[in-house]
Design a protein around this motif. Structure first.
Motif, PDB file in Angstrom:
ATOM      1  N   ARG A  14       0.810  -1.218   0.000  1.00  0.00           N
ATOM      2  CA  ARG A  14       0.000   0.000   0.000  1.00  0.00           C
ATOM      3  C   ARG A  14       0.846   1.272   0.000  1.00  0.00           C
ATOM      4  NH1 ARG A  14      -5.874  -0.793   1.871  1.00  0.00           N
ATOM      5  NH2 ARG A  14      -5.717   1.409   1.474  1.00  0.00           N
ATOM      6  N   ASP A  15       0.865   2.032   1.084  1.00  0.00           N
ATOM      7  CA  ASP A  15       1.517   3.343   1.099  1.00  0.00           C
ATOM      8  C   ASP A  15       3.037   3.258   0.972  1.00  0.00           C
ATOM      9  OD1 ASP A  15      -1.025   4.318   1.435  1.00  0.00           O
ATOM     10  OD2 ASP A  15      -0.776   4.770   3.568  1.00  0.00           O
ATOM     11  N   VAL A  18       4.267   4.596  -2.354  1.00  0.00           N
ATOM     12  CA  VAL A  18       3.859   5.941  -2.770  1.00  0.00           C
ATOM     13  C   VAL A  18       4.918   6.627  -3.635  1.00  0.00           C
ATOM     14  CG1 VAL A  18       4.652   7.165  -0.689  1.00  0.00           C
ATOM     15  CG2 VAL A  18       2.739   8.072  -2.022  1.00  0.00           C
ATOM     16  N   ALA A  63       8.273   6.761   0.677  1.00  0.00           N
ATOM     17  CA  ALA A  63       7.562   6.796   1.950  1.00  0.00           C
ATOM     18  C   ALA A  63       8.602   6.981   3.043  1.00  0.00           C
ATOM     19  CB  ALA A  63       6.795   5.499   2.157  1.00  0.00           C
ATOM     20  N   ALA A  71       0.315  10.911   5.988  1.00  0.00           N
ATOM     21  CA  ALA A  71      -0.028  11.681   4.792  1.00  0.00           C
ATOM     22  C   ALA A  71       0.652  13.046   4.757  1.00  0.00           C
ATOM     23  CB  ALA A  71      -1.533  11.806   4.598  1.00  0.00           C
ATOM     24  N   PRO A 120       3.569   7.375   5.512  1.00  0.00           N
ATOM     25  CA  PRO A 120       2.519   6.392   5.207  1.00  0.00           C
ATOM     26  C   PRO A 120       1.484   6.300   6.322  1.00  0.00           C
ATOM     27  CG  PRO A 120       4.497   5.275   5.931  1.00  0.00           C
ATOM     28  CD  PRO A 120       4.839   6.736   5.857  1.00  0.00           C
ATOM     29  N   LEU A 129      -3.239   2.792  -2.567  1.00  0.00           N
ATOM     30  CA  LEU A 129      -2.817   3.697  -1.502  1.00  0.00           C
ATOM     31  C   LEU A 129      -3.981   3.901  -0.545  1.00  0.00           C
ATOM     32  CD1 LEU A 129      -0.962   6.418  -3.601  1.00  0.00           C
ATOM     33  CD2 LEU A 129       0.075   4.573  -2.259  1.00  0.00           C
ATOM     34  N   SER A 130      -3.676   4.192   0.715  1.00  0.00           N
ATOM     35  CA  SER A 130      -4.738   4.534   1.656  1.00  0.00           C
ATOM     36  C   SER A 130      -5.391   5.832   1.175  1.00  0.00           C
ATOM     37  CB  SER A 130      -4.163   4.728   3.064  1.00  0.00           C
ATOM     38  OG  SER A 130      -3.331   5.874   3.084  1.00  0.00           O
ATOM     39  N   VAL A 133      -3.207   8.967   1.964  1.00  0.00           N
ATOM     40  CA  VAL A 133      -1.976   9.094   1.176  1.00  0.00           C
ATOM     41  C   VAL A 133      -2.305   9.326  -0.300  1.00  0.00           C
ATOM     42  CG1 VAL A 133       0.103   7.848   0.423  1.00  0.00           C
ATOM     43  CG2 VAL A 133      -0.511   7.925   2.844  1.00  0.00           C
TER      44      VAL A 133
END
Length: 179
Positions: A14-15, A18, A63, A71, A120, A129-130, A133
């Protein structure tokens, strides 16, 4: 002049991915000057040595854990960057610190280094991504674009009419120049 824009991270966490998502968005949003090379560094670490050797300015997007709220977008420059990577929070961060140290020993280190980091919110398994973020990604892309403009580069927005469908991700470890 040679400028490398490097996105780092594991897009399966996920994040954590980024950095890769930000450089993909930058390449999709702007026509970048020929002196700018966009690289999806993924989690490859020392394999980036040849790619980064001798570049004049390295802009890294990743990240980062800074103690700021999730974020948050941070910008660090030059000597501040390796210090951030002393606290390891993912496997590739150690790789970047090693790559930078090796480039210094080889006298091939970038003359300037800028990090655009995003704190993150979610590091669980997943490719999205969340939501927090995903919103921060827009700020990170503009921060990266501003850093490039600060180098007296002109970034032309891509016309939505001529823009390709969703950005095609660069294979990890592969170099890419937006077309």
């Amino acid at each position: 002049m040679r400028i490398v824009v490097l996105g780092l991270g594991n897009i399966l966490l996920r994040d954590e991915g980024v950095g890769v998502r930000v450089v993909e968005a930058l390449a999709a949003r702007y026509v970048l000057p020929a002196v700018v090379e966009v690289v999806d560094g993924g989690t490859v670490g020392m394999d980036l040595l040849d790619t980064l050797a001798g570049c004049d300015h390295l802009l890294v997007c990743d990240a980062v854990q800074t103690g700021a709220p999730p974020a948050s977008v941070v910008k660090l420059a030059d000597a501040e960057v390796p210090a951030l990577f002393q606290t390891r929070f993912s496997p590739h961060q150690l790789g970047l610190a090693e790559v930078l140290a090796t480039l210094i020993l080889m006298e091939e280190a970038p003359a300037a280094l800028t990090l655009i980091g995003v704190v993150p919110a979610d590091l669980e398994l997943g490719v999205e991504l969340s939501p927090e973020v995903a919103v921060a990604l827009e700020r990170a892309v503009e921060c990266l674009a501003d850093a490039l403009r600060g180098l007296d580069l002109v970034l032309e927005p891509r016309s939505p009419a001529f823009s390709p469908s969703p950005p095609t991700p660069l294979p990890q470890g592969e170099r890419g120049v937006p077309v």
